[in-house]
Design an enzyme around this catalytic site. Structure first.
Site, short mmCIF file in Angstrom:
data_model
loop_
_atom_site.label_atom_id
_atom_site.label_comp_id
_atom_site.label_asym_id
_atom_site.label_seq_id
_atom_site.Cartn_x
_atom_site.Cartn_y
_atom_site.Cartn_z
N ARG A 78 23.82 27.19 21.43
CA ARG A 78 23.80 26.89 19.99
C ARG A 78 23.08 25.57 19.74
O ARG A 78 22.49 25.35 18.69
CB ARG A 78 25.23 26.85 19.41
CG ARG A 78 25.22 26.52 17.94
CD ARG A 78 26.55 26.67 17.18
NE ARG A 78 27.73 26.85 17.97
CZ ARG A 78 28.47 25.84 18.45
NH1 ARG A 78 28.13 24.59 18.24
NH2 ARG A 78 29.55 26.12 19.15
N TYR A 131 12.74 30.25 -4.64
CA TYR A 131 13.13 31.49 -3.96
C TYR A 131 14.56 31.88 -4.35
O TYR A 131 15.46 31.03 -4.37
CB TYR A 131 13.01 31.29 -2.45
CG TYR A 131 13.53 32.47 -1.65
CD1 TYR A 131 12.83 33.68 -1.64
CD2 TYR A 131 14.71 32.39 -0.93
CE1 TYR A 131 13.31 34.76 -0.93
CE2 TYR A 131 15.19 33.48 -0.22
CZ TYR A 131 14.49 34.66 -0.23
OH TYR A 131 14.97 35.73 0.47
N ASP A 204 9.40 23.86 0.65
CA ASP A 204 9.41 25.21 1.21
C ASP A 204 7.95 25.67 1.33
O ASP A 204 7.27 25.89 0.33
CB ASP A 204 10.22 26.15 0.30
CG ASP A 204 10.40 27.53 0.92
OD1 ASP A 204 9.52 27.97 1.70
OD2 ASP A 204 11.42 28.18 0.62
N LYS A 229 8.44 35.48 7.41
CA LYS A 229 7.28 35.91 6.64
C LYS A 229 6.00 35.73 7.47
O LYS A 229 5.80 36.43 8.43
CB LYS A 229 7.23 35.15 5.31
CG LYS A 229 8.59 35.07 4.59
CD LYS A 229 9.14 36.42 4.16
CE LYS A 229 10.61 36.40 3.76
NZ LYS A 229 11.00 35.41 2.78
C1 LIG Z 1 12.16 34.74 2.43
C2 LIG Z 1 12.13 33.37 1.91
C3 LIG Z 1 13.15 32.44 2.21
C4 LIG Z 1 14.40 32.83 3.00
O1 LIG Z 1 14.10 33.15 4.30
P1 LIG Z 1 14.95 34.22 5.16
O2 LIG Z 1 14.25 34.16 6.47
O3 LIG Z 1 14.86 35.54 4.48
O4 LIG Z 1 16.35 33.72 5.21
C5 LIG Z 1 13.02 31.16 1.72
N1 LIG Z 1 11.96 30.80 0.96
C6 LIG Z 1 10.97 31.65 0.66
C7 LIG Z 1 9.83 31.18 -0.17
C8 LIG Z 1 11.02 32.96 1.11
O5 LIG Z 1 10.04 33.81 0.78
#
Ligand SMILES: *Cc1c(COP(=O)(O)O)cnc(C)c1O
Length: 414
Positions: A78, A131, A204, A229
């Protein structure tokens, strides 16, 4: 099995001309060393076997020589393991930062940051078009259960951020371009202001990916990605990561991470490393396809409006040009009509997949009002401009002719 390939001569001369223009153009400015680092940082050949791929190391615990004295620097997975460490070094290099930290999802990375920086009585400023999962965590967990207050503002104007600052503001949360309205905010300007007030900034970076945008170089204290993504890139892993240059901040974040959990397993880290190696070429290909499709859509009489940062019609096109190396693979457009037309249009897709998520090699198309953003209250959706005829497209790496043809044949059905 039916193969959905554009028939000869199905593409109009105008579209052919567009394709020819961008086949030659160098869309993405060079990102020095990015490709090399993505392949080699943290990924030396195995010292024993010489294997060039980082092994999937599944140990959850590590033998110790004497009590409290492990053989290496791992004790329990962890808190860290070899495959995760390789990815953390590689993602840090990709973001031009020193310290990388991996998580079991983008949301786990987000919660770790907010938990670390804001507690009872603290205030956070966040962009209004953030998001959905981030906004849900902030409103329903952090605000309701942890006593943090939030102000959501339109960050395309830095003045809105300045106005929202309070004495107890501890964190400014930036996301650019936003989802799904692709608003672009000036990261450098917001971070410069935050520094003058001693407020930590987190950006982000999921939509542009570290290849197209470097928040740390623009002054952000933390860059955070949903690795699920573009970095993973193949729609087969859920993971998150953050990078910072601040050692003290890194230590605080690490303490939260090992305490609340949400850390990734070895197989996921292996997939993330594998994805990161080709991020550069995938991003370049997605940018090229997206530019062509956005210009095609802009000329289409069945389209009301197209939002893509690479179009001169985008309200923050100049800011995007300044802070991004390319304009990304996400396009938002409004078709003429109502939810009925949206449904018909999306159901007609043959090459593109009707699905949520983004950033994979395959093109994904969806209607946020009834899919990804259905949980956003209707009045908030209205305020943000997420109407029933808004279509979000994550442009993949299929042949551009087949993608344009797919859109064309779907338009013919409405
Ligand atoms: C998908 C997404 C997240 C969250 O990520 P997960 O891997 O699904 O938990 C955060 N910010 C943006 C812009 C996203 O597209």
């Amino acid at each position: 099995m039916e193969h959905h390939i554009a028939p000869e001569n199905s593409i109009t001369p105008e579209v052919k001309e567009l394709i020819a223009k961008y086949e030659k153009a160098e869309l993405v400015k060079k990102h020095r060393g990015f490709g090399t680092n993505a392949i080699h940082a943290g990924q030396e050949p195995d010292p024993i076997t010489g294997g060039v791929s980082v092994p999937i190391n599944l140990s959850s615990t590590y033998a110790q020589k004497f009590p409290g004295e492990p053989f290496g620097h791992f004790d329990y997975s962890r808190c860290g393991h070899p495959t995760r460490e390789a990815f953390e070094i590689a993602i840090a290099a990709a973001e031009h930062g020193k310290y990388g930290m991996a998580f079991s999802s983008g949301c786990a990375a987000t919660t770790c940051i907010v938990q670390t920086l804001a507690g009872v009585g603290d205030h956070v400023i966040c962009c209004d078009d953030v998001y959905g999962g981030t906004q849900r965590y902030m409103r329903q967990i952090s605000q309701q259960k942890n006593g943090v207050t939030f102000t959501f503002v339109d960050m395309t104007d830095v003045k809105n951020v300045e106005k929202a600052v309070q004495e107890n503001t501890k964190l400014i949360w930036i996301e650019t371009p936003t989802n799904p309205t692709l608003k672009v905010c000036d990261v450098e300007a917001i971070c410069a202001f935050a520094k003058s007030k001693n407020i930590i900034t987190a950006t982000d970076n999921t939509f542009p990916s570290p290849y197209l945008q470097s928040p740390l170089l623009l002054g952000s204290d933390i860059s955070v990605n949903s690795v699920t993504k573009y970095i993973g890139g193949h729609s087969d892993v859920v993971m998150g990561a953050l990078v910072t240059n601040n050692k003290e901040l890194r230590d605080k974040l690490f303490f939260t991470s090992k305490t609340i959990g949400g850390t990734p397993g070895a197989f996921d880290c292996y997939l993330a490393l594998r994805g990161l190696k080709t991020l550069k070429v995938r991003m370049e290909a997605a940018c090229k396809n997206a530019q062509i499709i956005s210009e095609y859509l802009e000329k289409n009489p069945k389209v009301e409006k197209v939002i893509y940062p690479g179009l001169t019609s985008h309200p923050q096109h100049e800011v995007a040009k300044k802070q991004m190396r390319g304009f990304g693979g996400m396009i938002t457009f409004f078709i003429k009509g109502s939810i009925e037309e949206s449904r018909k249009f999306l159901a007609a897709m043959k090459v593109m997949t009707l699905a949520e998520s983004l950033g994979g090699v395959e093109s994904l198309i969806e209607c946020p009002a009834v899919m990804t953003h259905f949980s956003v209250p209707p009045e908030v959706r209205k305020e943000l401009g997420i109407s029933d005829n808004l279509i979000r497209l994550s442009v993949g790496l299929e042949d551009i002719e087949d993608l344009v043809y797919d859109l064309q044949q779907a338009f013919e059905k409405i």
